[in-house]
Enzyme design. Structure first.
Site, PDB file in Angstrom:
ATOM      1  N   GLY A  21       0.809  -1.216   0.000  1.00 48.24           N
ATOM      2  CA  GLY A  21       0.000   0.000   0.000  1.00 48.24           C
ATOM      3  C   GLY A  21       0.837   1.258   0.000  1.00 48.24           C
ATOM      4  N   ALA A  22       1.972   1.231  -0.715  1.00 46.35           N
ATOM      5  CA  ALA A  22       2.904   2.358  -0.674  1.00 46.35           C
ATOM      6  C   ALA A  22       2.585   3.432  -1.698  1.00 46.35           C
ATOM      7  CB  ALA A  22       4.334   1.853  -0.883  1.00 46.35           C
ATOM      8  N   ASN A  23       1.439   3.327  -2.366  1.00 42.12           N
ATOM      9  CA  ASN A  23       1.100   4.326  -3.382  1.00 42.12           C
ATOM     10  C   ASN A  23       0.500   5.604  -2.797  1.00 42.12           C
ATOM     11  OD1 ASN A  23      -1.091   1.962  -3.460  1.00 42.12           O
ATOM     12  ND2 ASN A  23      -2.156   3.922  -3.630  1.00 42.12           N
ATOM     13  N   GLY A  25      -0.744   7.740   1.322  1.00 42.73           N
ATOM     14  CA  GLY A  25      -0.898   7.703   2.766  1.00 42.73           C
ATOM     15  C   GLY A  25       0.337   7.281   3.531  1.00 42.73           C
ATOM     16  N   GLY A  27       1.907   4.436   3.688  1.00 43.82           N
ATOM     17  CA  GLY A  27       2.891   3.673   2.927  1.00 43.82           C
ATOM     18  C   GLY A  27       3.788   4.553   2.092  1.00 43.82           C
ATOM     19  N   SER A 137      -4.420  -1.056  14.349  1.00 51.38           N
ATOM     20  CA  SER A 137      -5.150   0.191  14.577  1.00 51.38           C
ATOM     21  C   SER A 137      -5.714   0.186  15.985  1.00 51.38           C
ATOM     22  CB  SER A 137      -6.295   0.314  13.563  1.00 51.38           C
ATOM     23  OG  SER A 137      -7.243   1.288  13.950  1.00 51.38           O
ATOM     24  N   TYR A 163     -14.374  -4.112  10.427  1.00 48.90           N
ATOM     25  CA  TYR A 163     -13.066  -3.456  10.438  1.00 48.90           C
ATOM     26  C   TYR A 163     -12.328  -3.756  11.743  1.00 48.90           C
ATOM     27  CZ  TYR A 163      -9.510   0.214  10.274  1.00 48.90           C
ATOM     28  OH  TYR A 163      -8.319   0.899  10.280  1.00 48.90           O
TER      29      TYR A 163
END
Length: 292
Positions: A21-23, A25, A27, A137, A163
């Site tokens: 998820g480094a694209n 936020g 990440g 979280s 979640y």
């Protein structure tokens, strides 16, 4: 520790980090900081176009590879593309999305946040030399693991309890991986982290009025993605306690600099954690090779 930030990251020259998820936020903030400290970074992204833009900002130390955690075939293909790395950061996630199913039929939140990362870690563990960092979280405190209905096939779907279950699963997985690595005498470590309340795109995909509410909440209450990424960066690069959980040191763990974080009693339930591990192996078809 006091006011640990990216200036405190030790030199990472010669080390390789995989960040899911480094694209965007957290990440994206993490890979920028890691590359700034000399690391090679692999951006494991579902959205390749966004990942390429982040990689272009970083330069030659960054590369982008396709990873869709909601598709086990994609997870396997990504894992096969990796020769070796020092650290895996299980950062990606979805939050409070409408009811949906992954390519393999899992409930979307537990399938993406937990089962996808469980499979990825299992497939990569032999290739990881140092540690695995899993991002949970504060919402784990609202979660309950239902081993009889992990994928919400028999209960009425509720996005927030789903979640909470997924983020509790992340933390329990990190804890159980630590116990199994320790029992096997492995030098590798498992650590968990959480970002507190950080402003990212995570809050914009509920497809409900909550998107608007959380948009204003981000502006008024949230810390930046760069601050939110500090706990996972600390967990990934510093001299941490194996099996520990790190998050912001401010009010209710929402803001601040990295510090040891408390977690719910449920997160420490070893019997449920073992059951979740066994169920996750069964659902994903991935078993772990632990011992080196």
């Amino acid at each position: 520790m006091s006011r640990w930030d990216t200036s405190n990251i030790p030199d990472q020259s010669g080390r390789t980090f995989i960040v899911t998820g480094a694209n965007s936020g957290l990440g994206a903030a993490a890979v920028r900081a890691l590359a700034g400290a000399g690391a090679q970074v692999i951006l494991a992204c579902r959205n390749m176009a966004k990942g390429e833009r982040v990689a272009a900002e970083i330069g030659p130390r960054a590369q982008v590879r396709k990873l869709d955690l909601a598709d086990l075939a994609s997870v396997r293909e990504f894992a096969d593309s990796v020769d070796k790395a020092d650290v895996l950061i299980n950062n990606a996630g979805v939050m409070a999305v409408p009811q949906g199913r992954t390519a393999d039929g899992f409930e979307m939140q537990v399938g993406t946040n937990h089962l996808g990362h469980f499979a990825l870690t299992g497939l990569l563990l032999d290739k990881i030399s140092d540690r695995v960092v899993t991002v949970s979280s504060g919402a784990h405190r609202t979660g309950k693991i239902d081993l009889e209905d992990l994928n919400w096939e028999h209960r009425k779907y509720q996005r927030w309890p789903a979640y909470g279950q997924a983020k509790l699963a992340n933390l329990m997985f990190a804890n159980e991986l630590h116990r199994r690595l320790t029992a096997a005498g492995s030098p590798k470590i498992s650590v968990a982290a959480h970002p507190g309340y950080a402003s990212t795109e995570l809050q914009s995909h509920t497809e409900s009025i909550l998107d608007t509410i959380m948009k204003y909440g981000n502006r008024l209450l949230a810390q930046s993605a760069e601050m939110g990424a500090l706990p996972e960066l600390f967990a990934a690069t510093d001299n941490v306690e194996p099996g520990a959980y790190y998050g912001p040191d401010g009010w209710l763990g929402m803001h601040g600099y990295p510090a040891r974080s408390s977690s719910s009693a449920a997160s420490k339930d070893e019997e449920v954690a073992s059951g979740l591990w066994e169920l996750s192996e069964k659902l994903t078809g991935v078993t772990f090779s632990i011992g080196n």
